[in-house]
Design an enzyme around this catalytic site. Structure first.
Site, short mmCIF file in Angstrom:
data_model
loop_
_atom_site.label_atom_id
_atom_site.label_comp_id
_atom_site.label_asym_id
_atom_site.label_seq_id
_atom_site.Cartn_x
_atom_site.Cartn_y
_atom_site.Cartn_z
N ASP A 40 0.85 -1.18 0.00
CA ASP A 40 0.00 0.00 0.00
C ASP A 40 0.90 1.25 0.00
O ASP A 40 1.80 1.35 -0.82
CB ASP A 40 -0.95 -0.09 1.22
CG ASP A 40 -1.94 1.05 1.36
OD1 ASP A 40 -2.97 1.02 0.67
OD2 ASP A 40 -1.69 1.95 2.18
N HIS B 186 -7.40 -6.31 -0.83
CA HIS B 186 -6.31 -5.34 -0.68
C HIS B 186 -5.26 -5.77 0.34
O HIS B 186 -4.08 -5.48 0.16
CB HIS B 186 -6.90 -3.99 -0.26
CG HIS B 186 -5.88 -2.91 -0.10
ND1 HIS B 186 -5.15 -2.42 -1.16
CD2 HIS B 186 -5.45 -2.25 1.01
CE1 HIS B 186 -4.32 -1.48 -0.72
NE2 HIS B 186 -4.48 -1.35 0.59
#
Length: 319
Positions: A111, A293
């Site tokens: 991320d 994610h």
């Protein structure tokens, strides 16, 4: 394995002074000194995100160094927004290598941590041996500053833009109930739906019916909640508030990353794969896992296998 860590316990942290701040650093595998690997979390995350990877990397022969980066956990939280620009965040990692006496290391980022690792490699290529990034591919530096581009394409409610144009608003919503926000955000098996109007992160923080299934068990959620109740969310959000500044700071960097790189995507991640990653990272291998994610937490065994096998191949070829 470090005596301070087991399969079920994260290493005990130490506070290390670097680059004008103190970082809370979780370290394991000191007996593998000389073979460092640095793990860089994203937002709103912690070094704890790597709890499944640390034992596997120690077993594979690595000295594992996982900081809570500035703004997170018990690490320093400067008040100035520009204290969180990419030169400072990359400088923290360079200083961490200096602290341990390492010329370079393999870096893993997820991320926002992936953005930091990509950028660190541009700014300090001699300090990065190999690159492993999860979820966020290399972000090419286009002709328009990133935030301006996002606002033009995605609108003022897009959360990157909202964080910048309405400072403090989202921070206060998240700070009001960290446990609820984190439990609503860390989900698995979420349906991929088209974007809805509004500021998605605030909507997530306030919803009473989050999509998918909770990813964090009670003890994991307690770790995250305690950390963000202590730190608040502003330090981490300040990473977003430097997006245009970072675009300018990276202007003179050679945009091509020559280091061997592994890019791991989640096939159900809202973050789209890069269409032309090899144009900027010619020595990259791209892999997709059946994940949302939070790849390293959702698919820890597959993530560990992919990373360890790739590292072993790199060692065999390049040493």
């Amino acid at each position: 394995m470090n005596s301070n860590t087991t399969q079920n316990a994260f290493p005990i942290p130490t506070r290390i002074a670097v680059n004008g701040v103190e970082l809370e650093v979780f370290e394991a595998g000191q007996h593998n000194a000389g073979n460092p690997i640095v793990l860089c979390h994203g937002w709103p995350d912690l070094a704890y995100t790597w709890r499944y990877q640390v034992p596997a990397l120690v077993a594979a022969g690595y000295h594992v160094i996982a900081p809570n980066q500035r703004g997170f956990g018990a690490s320093s939280r400067p008040t100035e927004v520009d204290a969180y620009d990419i030169e400072q965040l990359a400088g923290d990692l360079v200083a961490l290598l200096d602290h341990f006496g390492y010329d370079d290391a393999t870096f893993i980022g997820h991320d926002w941590g992936a953005f930091i690792v990509w950028s660190l490699t541009l700014l300090h290529p001699e300090r990065v041996k190999r690159v492993i990034c999860l979820s966020l591919p290399y972000l090419a530096r286009g002709e328009m500053p990133w935030l301006d581009f996002m606002e033009a394409v995605l609108g003022s409610d897009y959360y990157f833009v909202h964080f910048n144009r309405q400072p403090g608003v989202a921070d206060a919503v998240f700070d009001a109930d960290p446990a609820r926000f984190l439990n609503n955000l860390y989900r698995t098996n979420e349906p991929l739906l088209p974007p809805k109007p509004g500021m998605v992160m605030i909507e997530i923080a306030r919803t009473e019916t989050p999509a998918g299934d909770p990813m964090l068990n009670d003890s994991d959620l307690a770790v995250y909640t305690a950390a963000f109740e202590n730190s608040g969310f502003t330090g981490g959000i300040n990473w977003y508030r430097n997006l245009n500044r970072n675009w300018h700071l990276l202007a003179d960097a050679d945009p091509i990353i020559q280091q061997p790189a592994l890019m791991i995507y989640g096939s159900r991640d809202a973050v789209a794969p890069a269409e032309n990653l090899a144009a900027f990272v010619p020595n990259v291998e791209e892999i997709s896992l059946d994940s949302g994610h939070w790849i390293q937490q959702e698919r820890p065994e597959e993530t560990n296998r992919v990373i360890v096998e790739w590292l072993a191949r790199q060692e065999a070829v390049h040493g």
